[in-house]
Design a protein around this motif. Structure first.
Motif, PDB file in Angstrom:
ATOM      1  N   ASP A   4       0.850  -1.182   0.000  1.00 33.39           N
ATOM      2  CA  ASP A   4       0.000   0.000   0.000  1.00 33.39           C
ATOM      3  C   ASP A   4       0.888   1.235   0.000  1.00 33.39           C
ATOM      4  O   ASP A   4       1.642   1.464   0.939  1.00 33.39           O
ATOM      5  CB  ASP A   4      -0.891  -0.033   1.235  1.00 33.39           C
ATOM      6  N   ARG A   9      -8.147   3.464   2.158  1.00 39.81           N
ATOM      7  CA  ARG A   9      -8.413   2.081   1.752  1.00 39.81           C
ATOM      8  C   ARG A   9      -9.367   2.033   0.557  1.00 39.81           C
ATOM      9  O   ARG A   9      -9.192   1.223  -0.348  1.00 39.81           O
ATOM     10  CB  ARG A   9      -8.974   1.298   2.932  1.00 39.81           C
ATOM     11  N   TYR A  55      -1.301  -4.044   2.257  1.00 31.78           N
ATOM     12  CA  TYR A  55      -2.755  -4.090   2.101  1.00 31.78           C
ATOM     13  C   TYR A  55      -3.179  -5.512   2.437  1.00 31.78           C
ATOM     14  O   TYR A  55      -2.848  -6.458   1.718  1.00 31.78           O
ATOM     15  CB  TYR A  55      -3.150  -3.732   0.665  1.00 31.78           C
ATOM     16  N   THR A  57      -6.324  -8.192   3.315  1.00 30.19           N
ATOM     17  CA  THR A  57      -7.749  -8.336   3.032  1.00 30.19           C
ATOM     18  C   THR A  57      -8.163  -9.797   3.128  1.00 30.19           C
ATOM     19  O   THR A  57      -7.328 -10.700   3.038  1.00 30.19           O
ATOM     20  CB  THR A  57      -8.069  -7.791   1.622  1.00 30.19           C
TER      21      THR A  57
END
Length: 94
Positions: A4, A9, A55, A57
């Motif tokens: 990132d 986000r 990042y 997820t």
């Protein structure tokens, strides 16, 4: 897509969605992508990317995106010793 570079986000996920759409458009049969699913391993090498720059997820939103928006079937590969998951997206129209 796991490092990132800043920003919120929401904008990062819009970038990821755009990249996946580009991969789909450029693919005859399919594509694959990895996503980090949790914090980085604290015992990782000193030159590893800091966890706050990753990042992370769950795979489910991206599986649904690839299936619904990109028309792919998706297989997941995980459990290979890293905090990540690989999505194998296959084009339905090939």
């Amino acid at each position: 897509m796991n490092v990132d570079v800043g920003g919120c986000r929401r904008s990062w996920e819009a970038f990821v969605a755009g990249m996946l759409a580009d991969l789909r458009r450029a693919s005859l049969r399919g594509f694959s992508v990895n996503f980090v699913t949790g914090e980085a391993d604290p015992t990782a090498a000193a030159n590893a990317v800091p966890a706050h720059q990753l990042y992370c997820t769950r795979p489910e939103p991206w599986i649904q995106y690839c299936e619904r928006e990109l028309g792919c079937t998706v297989e997941t590969v995980d459990g290979y010793g890293m905090n990540e998951v690989t999505l194998l997206a296959r084009c339905r129209d090939c």
